[in-house]
Design an enzyme around this catalytic site. Structure first.
Site, short mmCIF file in Angstrom:
data_model
loop_
_atom_site.label_atom_id
_atom_site.label_comp_id
_atom_site.label_asym_id
_atom_site.label_seq_id
_atom_site.Cartn_x
_atom_site.Cartn_y
_atom_site.Cartn_z
N TYR A 141 0.85 -1.27 -0.04
CA TYR A 141 -0.02 -0.02 0.00
C TYR A 141 0.92 1.23 -0.06
O TYR A 141 1.93 1.31 0.77
CB TYR A 141 -1.14 -0.03 1.17
CG TYR A 141 -1.74 1.13 1.22
CD1 TYR A 141 -2.71 1.55 0.48
CD2 TYR A 141 -1.05 2.46 2.21
CE1 TYR A 141 -3.65 2.75 0.71
CE2 TYR A 141 -2.02 3.33 2.27
CZ TYR A 141 -3.07 3.49 1.34
OH TYR A 141 -3.62 4.79 1.29
N LYS A 264 3.54 9.90 8.17
CA LYS A 264 2.72 9.70 9.29
C LYS A 264 3.23 10.40 10.80
O LYS A 264 2.72 11.06 11.17
CB LYS A 264 2.67 8.19 9.59
CG LYS A 264 1.82 7.50 8.21
CD LYS A 264 0.36 7.26 8.85
CE LYS A 264 -0.53 6.87 7.71
NZ LYS A 264 -0.15 5.93 6.73
C1 PLP Z 1 -0.55 5.96 5.14
C2 PLP Z 1 0.48 5.42 4.23
C3 PLP Z 1 0.62 6.33 2.86
C4 PLP Z 1 -0.31 7.43 2.41
O1 PLP Z 1 -0.13 8.38 3.41
P1 PLP Z 1 -1.31 9.55 3.37
O2 PLP Z 1 -0.82 10.63 4.29
O3 PLP Z 1 -2.55 8.90 3.87
O4 PLP Z 1 -1.45 9.96 1.85
C5 PLP Z 1 1.66 5.73 1.87
N1 PLP Z 1 2.21 4.43 2.26
C6 PLP Z 1 2.09 3.84 3.43
C7 PLP Z 1 3.26 2.83 3.79
C8 PLP Z 1 1.28 4.34 4.43
O5 PLP Z 1 1.27 3.53 5.58
#
Ligand code: PLP
Length: 418
Positions: A141, A264
């Protein structure tokens, strides 16, 4: 008002017609969320694992208040400011190898977009056309924007339906054994002429189901990417900042990626900020007398000073408070508390890596019912797919962590026992 008329706000990944209405939060503190009706929930997931220091840490709040009074925002085109300069230098110093060149954006997905763009433009700048695809891994993801989404697991329902719109990337299994390693090697050899990069989540595929892999698997990915002359993009948006037990997950594999994405926990869960960090080798392909060789990206709120001040304060806390020790202690407690659940008939696997604990069911449970039962027990735990997971603040009080583990054990036993 009609039922439709009351739905002024779109909710994330939610069928609003059938979902329970969201709970109203009015305050946060430490690992607790206070609801409008006065209930207090112990937070097991730290707002999508962003709030590593707990909510409302006074050091971050003070730094933000100071920056807010001074200069909440100023454009980054043609101007610079101390919060960004300082943060860039600190990230470069903390990250391994020559990951020294930081591009700030506003969210994880956009950090991935910038990484993909860097990789594609890198080859254009080197005079090689036709390298426009990336190799990504099943179960991965990387975000919700179109480029990032194209690199997510191709079978995952939400993204599959956009297939006609998305660039078609190449997918492989993570090389967990010699056969998958040979297959990946062969795939890279066959497609290297059209590939711009390899992208991987380091040590854990988060939103794909908290699927962990040992450091050797990551090291193999890095070795094969190098063998075929492809830059490695490490998506550390989930794993960065101590979540897996080291400050960055790639350290555990001794891997220095060519491009690394952070977001994050970057601001300790306070502001939206992301960084795409490139090595000097990558950066040098953009360093030129030719204006069109410059990286073609520039968000309006790039390097927002308030967010950078929050991130600097968050890094202070990693220096002054024992976050890695706390992550190790949480890991031990999660292992002890969750491991016995693996014996239940309806549990496929229990996985713990750093301050991440996940219980995977053999069949997808009624998620709405599970969520209700967690709230009834006074905890905020949000199962998805076939897993229940905990990613608490690294500062969580031990009594609160006990209550989270007890709640997960109880709800999982009710669901998967027998
Ligand atoms: C949350 C996440 C994203 C996307 O980040 P957003 O701030 O929600 O756009 C991309 N890669 C990983 C591994 C994530 O956990």
């Amino acid at each position: 008002m009609t039922a439709l008329g009351t739905h002024n706000l779109w909710r994330p990944y939610t069928q609003m017609k059938t979902a329970a209405p969201p709970l109203e939060a009015v305050a946060t503190r430490g690992s607790r969320i206070t609801l409008a009706d006065g209930r207090e929930l112990i937070d097991g997931i730290a707002s999508w694992w962003t709030a590593v220091h707990g909510y409302n840490h006074p050091h971050i709040a003070a730094a933000m208040a100071d920056q807010l009074a001074r200069m909440p925002h100023v454009m980054f085109g043609g101007l610079t400011h101390a919060p960004a300069e300082r943060l860039g230098q600190r990230l470069a110093a903390l990250l391994p190898g020559e990951l020294n060149h930081v591009f700030f954006t506003d969210s994880g997905s956009v950090a991935v977009e910038v990484a993909l763009k860097m990789a594609v433009q890198l080859w254009l700048n080197r005079g090689e056309t036709g390298r426009t695809r990336v190799l990504a891994f099943r179960g991965g993801y990387h975000g919700d924007t179109m480029g990032a989404m194209s690199a997510c697991d191709p079978e995952e329902g939400m993204h599959r339906r956009f297939g006609a719109y998305l660039p078609t990337q190449l997918f492989a299994d993570l090389p967990r054994g010699p056969e998958q390693e040979a297959a990946l090697d062969a795939l890279l050899a066959r497609h290297r002429h059209e590939l711009a990069a390899v992208i991987v989540e380091t040590l854990v595929q988060g939103a794909g189901g908290m699927l962990t892999h040992p450091p050797e698997v990551l090291a193999t990915v890095a070795r094969l990417a190098r063998r075929h002359g492809l830059p490695l993009i490490a998506d550390e948006i989930f794993t960065g900042f101590a979540r897996t037990g080291s400050l960055f997950a790639c350290e555990q594999a001794g891997v220095v990626p060519d491009i690394l994405c952070l977001s994050k926990a970057l601001t300790g869960g306070t502001m939206s900020l992301a960084a795409t960090v490139a090595t000097t080798e990558i950066f040098s392909a953009f360093w030129s007398d030719d204006p069109s060789a410059a990286l073609m990206h520039g968000p309006t709120f790039m390097a927002n000073p308030l967010a950078c001040a929050a991130a600097n304060a968050s890094l202070d806390l990693f220096e002054t408070e024992p976050r890695l020790d706390q992550a190790a202690a949480i890991a031990a407690r999660l292992r002890d508390g969750l491991a016995p659940l693996a014996r239940l008939a309806g549990v496929r696997e229990v996985r713990v890596l750093g301050a991440i604990g996940a219980v995977q069911f053999t069949v997808t449970p009624d998620l709405a019912d599970l969520k209700r039962r967690f709230v009834a027990r006074g905890v905020w735990v949000r199962p998805f797919g076939d897993i229940v997971y905990l990613t608490p603040a690294l500062t969580i009080a031990s009594g609160d962590l006990d209550r989270l583990i007890e709640a997960v054990a109880a709800v999982v036993t009710e669901t998967a026992g027998g």
